[in-house]
Design an enzyme around this catalytic site. Structure first.
Site, PDB file in Angstrom:
ATOM      1  N   LYS A 104       4.408  -2.561  -9.441  1.00 54.09           N
ATOM      2  CA  LYS A 104       5.023  -3.292 -10.550  1.00 54.09           C
ATOM      3  C   LYS A 104       4.918  -2.552 -11.887  1.00 54.09           C
ATOM      4  CE  LYS A 104       5.769  -7.040  -7.913  1.00 54.09           C
ATOM      5  NZ  LYS A 104       7.078  -7.503  -7.485  1.00 54.09           N
ATOM      6  N   ASP A 147      -5.450  -7.008  -3.839  1.00 58.65           N
ATOM      7  CA  ASP A 147      -4.032  -6.705  -4.053  1.00 58.65           C
ATOM      8  C   ASP A 147      -3.700  -7.096  -5.484  1.00 58.65           C
ATOM      9  OD1 ASP A 147      -1.301  -6.626  -4.216  1.00 58.65           O
ATOM     10  OD2 ASP A 147      -0.912  -7.764  -2.386  1.00 58.65           O
ATOM     11  N   TYR A 206       1.270 -12.988   0.032  1.00 63.43           N
ATOM     12  CA  TYR A 206       2.253 -12.000   0.484  1.00 63.43           C
ATOM     13  C   TYR A 206       1.803 -10.629   0.003  1.00 63.43           C
ATOM     14  CZ  TYR A 206       6.770  -9.585   0.888  1.00 63.43           C
ATOM     15  OH  TYR A 206       7.782  -8.704   1.202  1.00 63.43           O
TER      16      TYR A 206
END
Length: 422
Positions: free
Chosen positions: A264, A236, A141
């Site tokens: 994050k 990623d 994802y």
């Protein structure tokens, strides 16, 4: 009943009562606790129930809730500004710090989320290579950008849907799907369409189908394929950056990506993201080059101050990662011992501060197909048991749980004691 009352009223005004789907606890068949405060490794809900937090705001709280240095940086910046939409010194300080302390980052562009970072990196890769197609992996994802919502992980996998209504077929026609940890599936796509492939985007440690570390030869093989065909390799590291190691998973594997995405942890708990890489590629971004990407709130001074405080603290304290490794090992070995004693079908995967307990009879979990063998009903019973006994976990078999600096050996022992009673 205050938790229930707030959630039921929320459902009247927000779809599903939430602003991000997995928070609704739909997959585990219950209403979520409504969180009110957090400190260190603990969170407290509206009814005063305290939990040891292994969600950590889905990763960002590696320093724990309300870290004193991050809070001070926010307070100090608030005395001067909330937002300008203009250049500031603090965004320079954070950008310089990241470029100087991370590998493979010559220049960086700040954005506002992980989704924005990944979709912008793809646009840049297409602009740089003048190609349209990308390769992503089933179960990975990369945010809710249209071109990524094909066999995605995270909430898409949790909800059990193959994609998403509202995504036109034209938006995904240039997205090619390969199998995670299966280099042959990538080679086949390159042999067929290599001259049209702009980039591969991959989680070097998958965290959105649960934690599934890449095999070293898988990442190295993709680097070689990208070099051979003139494509870019995008890591990623939204989840893995600053978490599996300060310099991210690429430092663990020794593989050099062309572009890297972050989010994050780099905001210190506030919403942000970034993407960076080789100067010649990043120079294609407007206003230096023709690839347009903009954001009114990108580089927001309050967020940059929080991020700079968090990242400098992590960089200056390598002992934090030693602590995470120590208690992570304690947790993994403890779970394996309990699973063996009680005959529980558990495979536990861990990389740094990212961990998943897979409820499967398989001997190992290395692929998306392995992940799909999990017993989600058994996971649901486990999740409810843990929550009722003060352990706050991601409400999905297909998400990572996180440990951080403020988790103690006592926290891990409590987790194991509760698991032993399941």
């Amino acid at each position: 009943m205050r938790n229930v009352k707030i959630f039921e009223e929320s459902e009247k005004y927000m779809p599903g009562g939430v602003n991000s789907p997995v928070r609704a606890f739909k997959s585990v068949g219950m209403n979520p606790p409504i969180l009110k405060s957090g400190n260190g490794s603990r969170v407290v809900d509206e009814e005063g129930n305290e939990y040891i937090d292994f969600v950590a705001s889905w990763g960002p709280m590696i320093l724990g809730h309300n870290d004193e240095d991050v809070i001070k940086a926010i307070e100090d910046m608030l005395k001067n500004a909330i937002s300008f939409g203009a250049p500031t010194e603090i965004e320079l300080k954070l950008a310089k710090h990241m470029c100087e302390t991370l590998d493979n980052i010559d220049m960086i562009r700040m954005v506002n989320s992980g989704t924005e970072a990944t979709m912008s990196a793809i646009k840049l890769a297409r602009g740089y290579t003048k190609r349209d197609k990308i390769i992503k992996f089933a179960g990975c994802y990369h945010g809710h950008f249209d071109g990524f919502l094909v066999e995605a992980g995270s909430g898409v996998l949790t909800e059990g849907i193959p994609g998403s209504p509202g995504v036109p077929e034209a938006s995904v026609k240039n997205t090619l799907i390969a199998q995670y940890n299966d280099l042959e599936s990538v080679k086949m796509l390159f042999e067929k369409e290599g001259n049209e492939i702009a980039a591969i985007i991959v989680e070097p440690v998958a965290g959105n189908m649960g934690v599934v570390p890449a095999k070293p030869e898988f990442l190295k093989g993709m680097r070689e394929l990208c070099d051979k065909y003139g494509s870019l390799l995008i890591f990623d590291e939204v989840m893995t950056g600053f978490r599996v190691a300060y310099k991210g998973a690429q430092s663990v594997y020794g593989v050099k990506p062309d572009l890297t995405t972050f989010a994050k942890i780099m905001g210190g708990g506030l919403p942000t993201g970034a993407y960076g890489g080789r100067r010649e590629i990043m120079s294609q971004l407007s206003p230096m080059g023709p690839v347009y990407q903009a954001g009114t709130m990108s580089g927001n001074p309050v967020v940059m101050a929080a991020g700079y405080a968090a990242l400098t603290k992590l960089y200056e304290n390598p002992k934090y990662y030693e602590h995470i490794e120590e208690i992570g090992t304690l947790l993994k070995e403890g779970v394996e011992e309990i699973a063996k004693e009680k005959g529980l079908p558990i495979v536990i995967n861990r990389c740094g501060g990212m961990i998943t307990l897979f409820f499967t009879k398989e001997s190992k979990v290395e692929t998306y197909e392995d992940v799909k063998t999990c017993d989600t009903d058994l996971f649901t019973r486990y999740f409810k048991h843990m929550l009722e006994n003060g352990i706050y976990l991601p409400p999905s078999q297909f998400e990572a749980m996180f440990i951080g600096v403020k988790h103690s050996k006592e926290d891990i022992e409590k987790f194991l004691d509760v698991l032993r009673k399941f």
